[in-house]
Design a protein around this motif. Structure first.
Motif, PDB file in Angstrom:
ATOM      1  N   LEU A 200      16.515 -13.793  22.751  1.00  0.00           N
ATOM      2  CA  LEU A 200      17.234 -14.730  23.626  1.00  0.00           C
ATOM      3  C   LEU A 200      18.555 -14.140  24.087  1.00  0.00           C
ATOM      4  N   ASP A 201      19.285 -13.545  23.149  1.00  0.00           N
ATOM      5  CA  ASP A 201      20.602 -12.992  23.441  1.00  0.00           C
ATOM      6  C   ASP A 201      20.530 -11.887  24.494  1.00  0.00           C
ATOM      7  N   ALA A 202      19.403 -11.201  24.556  1.00  0.00           N
ATOM      8  CA  ALA A 202      19.235 -10.144  25.557  1.00  0.00           C
ATOM      9  C   ALA A 202      19.125 -10.736  26.965  1.00  0.00           C
ATOM     10  N   ARG A 203      18.809 -12.033  27.032  1.00  0.00           N
ATOM     11  CA  ARG A 203      18.648 -12.691  28.341  1.00  0.00           C
ATOM     12  C   ARG A 203      19.929 -13.394  28.794  1.00  0.00           C
ATOM     13  N   LYS A 204      20.577 -14.107  27.889  1.00  0.00           N
ATOM     14  CA  LYS A 204      21.853 -14.761  28.186  1.00  0.00           C
ATOM     15  C   LYS A 204      22.494 -15.145  26.863  1.00  0.00           C
ATOM     16  N   PRO A 205      23.799 -15.423  26.831  1.00  0.00           N
ATOM     17  CA  PRO A 205      24.478 -15.765  25.576  1.00  0.00           C
ATOM     18  C   PRO A 205      23.855 -17.006  24.929  1.00  0.00           C
ATOM     19  N   LEU A 206      23.974 -17.068  23.612  1.00  0.00           N
ATOM     20  CA  LEU A 206      23.402 -18.218  22.930  1.00  0.00           C
ATOM     21  C   LEU A 206      24.374 -18.805  21.912  1.00  0.00           C
ATOM     22  N   ILE A 207      24.138 -20.077  21.637  1.00  0.00           N
ATOM     23  CA  ILE A 207      24.824 -20.815  20.578  1.00  0.00           C
ATOM     24  C   ILE A 207      23.747 -21.264  19.604  1.00  0.00           C
ATOM     25  N   LEU A 208      23.910 -20.933  18.349  1.00  0.00           N
ATOM     26  CA  LEU A 208      22.990 -21.374  17.297  1.00  0.00           C
ATOM     27  C   LEU A 208      23.725 -22.346  16.397  1.00  0.00           C
ATOM     28  N   CYS A 209      23.116 -23.497  16.153  1.00  0.00           N
ATOM     29  CA  CYS A 209      23.722 -24.440  15.221  1.00  0.00           C
ATOM     30  C   CYS A 209      22.675 -24.977  14.269  1.00  0.00           C
ATOM     31  N   GLY A 210      23.153 -25.475  13.140  1.00  0.00           N
ATOM     32  CA  GLY A 210      22.240 -26.132  12.227  1.00  0.00           C
ATOM     33  C   GLY A 210      22.509 -25.829  10.777  1.00  0.00           C
ATOM     34  N   ASP A 211      21.590 -26.296   9.958  1.00  0.00           N
ATOM     35  CA  ASP A 211      21.621 -26.058   8.525  1.00  0.00           C
ATOM     36  C   ASP A 211      20.902 -24.737   8.284  1.00  0.00           C
ATOM     37  N   LEU A 212      21.686 -23.701   8.048  1.00  0.00           N
ATOM     38  CA  LEU A 212      21.116 -22.365   7.870  1.00  0.00           C
ATOM     39  C   LEU A 212      20.822 -22.067   6.406  1.00  0.00           C
ATOM     40  N   ASN A 213      21.063 -23.028   5.541  1.00  0.00           N
ATOM     41  CA  ASN A 213      20.658 -22.959   4.144  1.00  0.00           C
ATOM     42  C   ASN A 213      21.129 -21.714   3.419  1.00  0.00           C
ATOM     43  N   VAL A 214      22.367 -21.322   3.676  1.00  0.00           N
ATOM     44  CA  VAL A 214      22.946 -20.197   2.943  1.00  0.00           C
ATOM     45  C   VAL A 214      24.467 -20.344   2.957  1.00  0.00           C
ATOM     46  N   ALA A 215      25.069 -20.053   1.832  1.00  0.00           N
ATOM     47  CA  ALA A 215      26.523 -19.918   1.752  1.00  0.00           C
ATOM     48  C   ALA A 215      26.786 -18.421   1.777  1.00  0.00           C
ATOM     49  N   HIS A 216      27.418 -17.934   2.829  1.00  0.00           N
ATOM     50  CA  HIS A 216      27.485 -16.491   3.041  1.00  0.00           C
ATOM     51  C   HIS A 216      28.377 -15.776   2.036  1.00  0.00           C
ATOM     52  N   LYS A 217      29.579 -16.260   1.855  1.00  0.00           N
ATOM     53  CA  LYS A 217      30.546 -15.602   0.982  1.00  0.00           C
ATOM     54  C   LYS A 217      30.919 -16.519  -0.188  1.00  0.00           C
ATOM     55  N   GLU A 218      31.576 -15.942  -1.188  1.00  0.00           N
ATOM     56  CA  GLU A 218      31.976 -16.747  -2.334  1.00  0.00           C
ATOM     57  C   GLU A 218      32.910 -17.883  -1.935  1.00  0.00           C
ATOM     58  N   ILE A 219      33.685 -17.684  -0.887  1.00  0.00           N
ATOM     59  CA  ILE A 219      34.597 -18.730  -0.418  1.00  0.00           C
ATOM     60  C   ILE A 219      33.831 -19.938   0.116  1.00  0.00           C
ATOM     61  N   ASP A 220      32.545 -19.763   0.392  1.00  0.00           N
ATOM     62  CA  ASP A 220      31.755 -20.804   1.035  1.00  0.00           C
ATOM     63  C   ASP A 220      31.054 -21.761   0.069  1.00  0.00           C
ATOM     64  N   LEU A 221      31.350 -21.666  -1.211  1.00  0.00           N
ATOM     65  CA  LEU A 221      30.856 -22.657  -2.161  1.00  0.00           C
ATOM     66  C   LEU A 221      31.822 -22.741  -3.325  1.00  0.00           C
ATOM     67  N   LYS A 222      31.787 -23.876  -4.021  1.00  0.00           N
ATOM     68  CA  LYS A 222      32.782 -24.130  -5.061  1.00  0.00           C
ATOM     69  C   LYS A 222      32.558 -23.279  -6.305  1.00  0.00           C
ATOM     70  N   ASN A 223      31.291 -23.080  -6.679  1.00  0.00           N
ATOM     71  CA  ASN A 223      30.981 -22.380  -7.928  1.00  0.00           C
ATOM     72  C   ASN A 223      30.127 -21.138  -7.685  1.00  0.00           C
ATOM     73  N   PRO A 224      30.689 -20.110  -7.085  1.00  0.00           N
ATOM     74  CA  PRO A 224      29.877 -18.926  -6.772  1.00  0.00           C
ATOM     75  C   PRO A 224      29.336 -18.213  -8.002  1.00  0.00           C
ATOM     76  N   LYS A 225      30.123 -18.126  -9.062  1.00  0.00           N
ATOM     77  CA  LYS A 225      29.669 -17.373 -10.236  1.00  0.00           C
ATOM     78  C   LYS A 225      28.456 -18.007 -10.884  1.00  0.00           C
ATOM     79  N   GLY A 226      28.387 -19.328 -10.854  1.00  0.00           N
ATOM     80  CA  GLY A 226      27.263 -19.999 -11.496  1.00  0.00           C
ATOM     81  C   GLY A 226      26.042 -20.135 -10.617  1.00  0.00           C
ATOM     82  N   ASN A 227      26.102 -19.622  -9.380  1.00  0.00           N
ATOM     83  CA  ASN A 227      24.990 -19.825  -8.449  1.00  0.00           C
ATOM     84  C   ASN A 227      24.402 -18.533  -7.899  1.00  0.00           C
ATOM     85  N   LYS A 228      24.634 -17.433  -8.606  1.00  0.00           N
ATOM     86  CA  LYS A 228      24.142 -16.146  -8.124  1.00  0.00           C
ATOM     87  C   LYS A 228      22.619 -16.128  -7.955  1.00  0.00           C
TER      88      LYS A 228
END
Length: 318
Positions: A200-228
């Protein structure tokens, strides 16, 4: 979106990231309790200061999109989620985990005059499972469902709307599941979905939204150490998200607020997690790198109740 307890660690009807504490599937009593919880502690990311509603170049936003995992559209409606949407007034509303076939929609939603253009997708095989929706004030040029691969298009997880200047994709990414039983499938999905977005991006710019079901970095969840080893925070899922960013997409919230802590979009109904702000950031707005200069603001509406997720809103100057 992983759902703690029900989605804790991941799972659709149990599709959420897991938390260290064991969490049983939420029941009606727990859901009712969760709906009455007070506003979460942590950063207040609701207000829209005027200086944040323009692009870096000073152009005022022309498009406002709201995304919300409603964790069951009919229950969300009863919790007055629609009233908040009308107050927010986005140009496009994207919903995930609707768990509702179009024929079963409450008439107040099916007939909303504010959004004359409505598009629904649900699971082919499972009633009350998954599902996404896209409601727009203006008519798209074209709308498609799924990503063009049969094995990934049975669960009603993606709607793509094409507009003159951009694509808008709303997605409910599959959860790796309790015990990571769907982790391998999730990795296959990530590869296929990334290829679809790049096309899609090769055709025109895109916006993606939604529940992507991932916390990317440790800052993105409260208990990163317990959820590895929890769904939503495994190395494989985080790597897959990183590869999506490397493919030319921008995490708008972290681009604007790189060091803001405690900014979550999901809280399990268990253990009073929302009042304690023990959460995960699972809901995102990603945009093509070419739209970086058009992003005015990316908000987490963490004071808004009605689901185990809160809504997020993007302002873009197109």
């Amino acid at each position: 979106m992983p759902k703690r307890g029900k989605k804790q660690g991941g799972g659709d009807s149990g599709e959420e990231p897991e938390v260290p504490e064991p969490e049983a599937k939420k029941n009606k009593k727990e859901g009712a309790k969760g709906a009455k919880e007070k506003a979460v502690e942590g950063p207040i990311l609701y207000q829209d200061p005027p200086d944040k509603l323009a692009s870096p170049g000073g152009k005022r936003y022309t498009l406002k999109v709201t995304s919300w995992n409603v964790d069951g559209l009919r229950a969300w409606f009863k919790k007055k989620g629609l009233e908040w949407v009308r107050e927010e007034g986005p140009d496009v509303l994207c919903l995930q985990e609707t768990k509702c076939a179009e024929k079963l929609l409450p008439p107040e939603i099916r007939d909303m005059p504010e959004y004359p253009h409505k598009y629904w997708a649900c699971s082919d095989d499972k009633e009350g499972y998954s599902g996404v929706a896209l409601l727009s004030k203006t008519e798209p040029l074209n709308v498609t469902y799924g990503i063009g691969e049969e094995e990934h298009d049975k669960e009603g997880r993606v709607i793509t709307a094409e507009f003159p200047s951009h694509f808008l994709v709303t997605a409910y990414v599959p959860n790796a599941g309790r015990g990571l039983v769907r982790l391998e499938y999730r990795q296959q999905w990530d590869i296929a979905f990334r290829a679809y977005l790049k096309g899609l991006d090769a055709r025109k710019p895109l916006i993606l939204c939604g529940d992507l079901n991932v916390a990317h970095k440790e800052i993105d969840l409260k208990n990163p150490k317990g959820n590895k080893k929890s769904a939503g925070f495994t190395p494989q899922e985080r790597e897959g998200f990183g590869e999506l960013l490397a493919a030319g997409f921008l995490d708008t919230f972290r681009h604007l607020y790189p060091d803001t802590p405690y900014a979550y979009t999901f809280w399990t109904y268990m253990m009073n997690a929302r009042a304690k702000n023990v959460g995960w950031r699972l809901d995102y707005f990603l945009v093509s790198q070419s739209l970086q200069g058009a992003v005015c603001d990316s908000k987490i509406r963490n004071q808004v109740m009605g689901s185990d997720h809160c809504p997020i809103t993007l302002y873009v100057a197109l």
